[in-house]
Scaffold this active site. Structure first.
Site, PDB file in Angstrom:
ATOM      1  N   LYS A  76       0.712  -1.035  -0.179  1.00 19.17           N
ATOM      2  CA  LYS A  76       0.074  -0.027   0.025  1.00 19.17           C
ATOM      3  C   LYS A  76       1.066   1.285  -0.129  1.00 19.17           C
ATOM      4  CE  LYS A  76      -4.365  -1.852   1.973  1.00 19.17           C
ATOM      5  NZ  LYS A  76      -5.498  -1.622   2.820  1.00 19.17           N
ATOM      6  N   ASP A 112      -9.768   3.181   2.181  1.00 15.75           N
ATOM      7  CA  ASP A 112      -9.837   2.843   3.480  1.00 15.75           C
ATOM      8  C   ASP A 112     -10.215   3.975   4.590  1.00 15.75           C
ATOM      9  OD1 ASP A 112      -8.592   0.370   2.564  1.00 15.75           O
ATOM     10  OD2 ASP A 112      -6.625   1.097   3.165  1.00 15.75           O
TER      11      ASP A 112
END
Length: 122
Positions: A76, A112
Site C-alpha cells: 500500500k 480505506d
C-alpha cells in the site's frame, strides 16, 4: 478454460488484487457476483506479487490491459511512487489501495479512510 484475450474473455474488462499473500482473498467471488448482478463483462483475478517485483509486475499488468487493481499488504505504501496522480485521501495517508489505469498513467486512491470513517455512522 480460456486464456486472457482468447474466446469469451477477449472483451471482458480485467481487474485484480495485488499483494503478498493473496490466495486467501474472497475478492474474486465478491467481484464476480457484483459483475454478474450489474451485467458488467469483467473478471477479477489474484496477483501474488513479492515486494521486490512490485514495480515490474504493476507495469506488466497495465501492459496486459488491466483497468485497475486493488492493492493490499505489503504494497500500500510501496506502490505510491508508481502513481502519476494521487487522490486527496491517498496523498494525505501516503497509502494507495486502489489503482486506476487510464490515459497516460496510473491514479492511486485510498478508500480505506472513507470506509473507516463511514463505520462510525452518520
Amino acid at each position: 478454460m480460456n486464456s486472457p484475450g482468447i474466446g469469451k474473455d477477449r472483451d471482458r474488462m480485467k481487474f485484480g488484487l495485488v499483494g503478498c499473500p493473496v490466495s486467501h482473498s474472497l475478492s474474486p467471488a465478491v467481484f464476480a457476483a457484483a459483475f454478474r448482478a450489474s451485467g458488467v463483462r469483467a473478471r477479477y483475478d489474484l496477483y501474488p506479487v513479492v515486494p521486490e517485483e512490485l514495480e515490474r509486475e504493476v507495469g506488466r499488468l497495465v501492459e496486459e490491459g488491466l483497468r485497475g487493481v486493488n492493492v493490499t499488504l505489503p504494497h500500500k505504501t510501496a506502490v505510491v511512487p508508481l502513481m502519476k496522480e494521487l487522490d486527496r485521501s491517498a496523498a494525505l495517508t501516503g497509502a494507495v489501495n486502489t489503482v486506476l489505469a487510464a490515459g497516460d498513467g496510473l491514479t492511486g486512491y485510498n478508500t480505506d479512510m472513507a470506509g473507516f470513517s463511514d463505520s462510525f455512522g452518520p
